[in-house]
Structures are given as structure tokens and as C-alpha cells.
Design an enzyme around this catalytic site. Sequence first.
Site, PDB file in Angstrom:
ATOM      1  N   CYS A  50     -11.851   2.155   5.115  1.00  0.00           N
ATOM      2  CA  CYS A  50     -11.443   2.808   3.868  1.00  0.00           C
ATOM      3  C   CYS A  50     -12.639   3.040   2.944  1.00  0.00           C
ATOM      4  O   CYS A  50     -12.595   3.923   2.079  1.00  0.00           O
ATOM      5  CB  CYS A  50     -10.372   1.979   3.157  1.00  0.00           C
ATOM      6  N   ASN A  51     -13.699   2.251   3.123  1.00  0.00           N
ATOM      7  CA  ASN A  51     -14.847   2.355   2.226  1.00  0.00           C
ATOM      8  C   ASN A  51     -16.053   3.065   2.822  1.00  0.00           C
ATOM      9  O   ASN A  51     -17.016   3.346   2.109  1.00  0.00           O
ATOM     10  CB  ASN A  51     -15.288   0.960   1.757  1.00  0.00           C
ATOM     11  N   ALA A 190       5.474  -9.370  -3.274  1.00  0.00           N
ATOM     12  CA  ALA A 190       5.143  -9.027  -1.884  1.00  0.00           C
ATOM     13  C   ALA A 190       4.181  -7.848  -1.822  1.00  0.00           C
ATOM     14  O   ALA A 190       4.136  -7.129  -0.827  1.00  0.00           O
ATOM     15  CB  ALA A 190       6.418  -8.705  -1.097  1.00  0.00           C
TER      16      ALA A 190
END
Length: 418
Positions: A50-51, A190
Site C-alpha cells: 500500500c505504501n 472491531a
Amino acid sequence: MTLLALGINHKTAPVSLRERVVFSPDKLGVALDSLLQQPLVQGGVVLSTCNRTELYLSVDEQENQREQLIRWLCEYHQLRPEDVNGSLYWHQDNAAVSHLMRVASGLDSLVLGEPQILGQVKKAFAESQRGHSLSSELERLFQKSFTVAKRVRTETDIGASAVSVAFAACTLARQIFESLADVTVLLVGAGETIELVARYLREHNVQKMVIANRTRERAQALATEVGAEVITLAELDEQLVQADIVISSTASTLPIIGKGMMERTLKARRNQPMLMVDIAVPRDIEPEVGKLPNVYLYSVDDLHAIIQHNLAQRKAAAVQAESIVQQESSDFMAWLRAQSAVETIRDYRAQADELRAEMTAKALAAIQQGNDVEAVIQELTHRLTNRLIHAPTKSLQQAARDGDQNRLQILRDSLGLD
């Protein structure tokens, strides 16, 4: 052959661009096949998280190699070069080696020193192994980088201190309780933060974990993963009595756990101490709860103070880690440069061995014909010496004629004359 690292990351590109150059895991094999079809590419590894999205390559060095590889990346993702040129970075040879070692060690991560990136690098490497997409140089580089990451972990404190809210909450619990195996943990919510907390706790052998959420469905997948029980918020009052640690992070606009609820809980627990960590904004636990005896309440601001202190410690450890990377990258480049001589050394040894076999055969034949053994040996050594020194002698003479003192000195060193 040259080593390259080409990519974008969280420092150079916004998420709107990063998401457009992501390689999906189910199509990574296809991407690697396409990459290796480029004439200059000998081997490749694609790291896509993701990075960051990065290509690690061994290539036949060419003048327009940068343009070729950027063109491939853009065509694969249906982008224009101008879309990515301002965000791409490019590292070659020693810089590429150092970059991979820094990435694997967590030194280039959004969260300095985070350990998850090493697993992602290993996964990318394994994918290239399965697809036979590795050159020998790349394989050696990645294996070396894993060793470097391990050194950084064991020889520095880069990963010793919590620098995320979830990790800080778990670290706090481990500091207060001697063993987490014997405590009951109640997680309220959650969402992503609670997911991270639950995984950290499972890694540290928490045996009894309960997840309380407004709906069971959202919490059930996480509970199955970490071996937890699921309850609804309506059952929270009853479950608090059993909990030694409470970590809460919901999206509620009002407190979920109030002072009155905790007074009843403490009475039922006979005032056994409780650790409560509220990492929600707005807060899930009324601040007045922290004033109750035997309740140790920490807010997200308390955790941020811990994180800032720990981040300073990590930055200090990073200086030591960078020194390890510099040393190891230099060692790897020395090995890589030595590989360029391997074929020459192999050819030289083969030539010498072929000459030895030829001269030995002639000497044995002469002896079998009845020639004097001593004379045959003398002739053998004389001819062998002349043949072995012929090429170096010509090179020395040519260097002298050219007035090339530097080459003359190299030849003297090679022949062991100094």
C-alpha cells in the site's frame, strides 16, 4: 550487468497515484513474465504494497534503459510517462543495493523500523523464485538483505519501542502484566486499530480474548482469525467483570463505558486491578473512570506521549542501523565486482590445465620411447615455463612501448613481482 531499483513510495507519490501502479497479487506472475520479456531484463522482483511499488532488476546496461523500463511500467498500468516521472526514483548498483537493504530493515517505512515490510519483501522474492524470474545476482542480493534486516533487528533497538497506537497499547499491557497468557482481554470495537491490537496480543500468547462490537458479523472474522469470543455491546457490562485488560476503539460519539458501570464492575471483581486503554476519539471511556481505585486508565494522548518518546529512541537506533547497511552494501558490491572476474579466472585455469595435460602427454610419450628421463623433465619444465610466460611477457612489452606505467604496475602486481 547492472542492478537497478525503480519505484514510487509514500514519500514521493500520493495514494491516488500509488493505487494506480499497484500490482495485484493474483496477477503478479503475469507481470513478472511480461517484465522478463523486455530484452534488457535478466531478472526481476516486484515489491508492491500500500505504501510502495518497486522493481528490483538485473539488466544488461544500455543507454536508454531508464526510458525502456518506465515505458514498460506505464504500458502495463495504462499510464502516461508524464503521470509518474515526477514521482519515480531510480537507484543503480550500490544505491540500489543500499535501498533494498534499507527497505527490508524498515528504515524506509512510513513507520520507522516496522517489521511487516520484511515479510512483504520475502513474499515478493518468493514469487520471483516460483516464476524463475531471478538472476543469480538478484537472488544473492535479496538473501543478503534478509541477513542485514536480521542484523538490524538483533543489533539495534530499531524495533524495541512502540510507535503505533495499537502497538503502544499492547506494549503497555505487557509492561504491566508479567505474563499475558494468564489474563483476560476485552477488546471493544472491531475496526482496523482493534484488528492490529488483536493480532499483536495473539502473537504474545494471550489465551483469553473477547471482542465486543455492535454487530457480531463484523467482529466474527477477526475473532476466528485470533481465536477470540464475540459478544455484543449489550453484553459488555457482564463481560467487564471477567476482564483484566480493556482496550477500546469504536466510532461511538458518546462514551460506552461510564463511571457507574465501572463501580459495579470493581465491586463484583472485589477490586482486582484493571488496565483500561481508550484509543478512541471521541473517548469510549469516561475520564472519571481513571479516578477509581485499582483502575489504570490510559487515553490516546497518553499513548502518543509514549510513541513520541519511543520514536526518538528509534531514530537514534536508525543511525546505528544505517551504519550496518552501509557496511553490508559495500561488502555486497565488492562481491558483485569480483564476479566479473569469475569467467576470466575459469578460462585462465582451464587454459593452464589444458597446457599441463598437453605437456605431460608429450613427456610421457618421450619417456616411453626410451629418452632420458632427466632430459625429458628438463625439456618439459622449459617448454611449460615459456608457454606460461609468453602472453604476460607480450603484455609487459606492449605496456612498456606505450609508456603505460599504470598498466605495467598492474601486471607486476598480477604476476606477484612486488
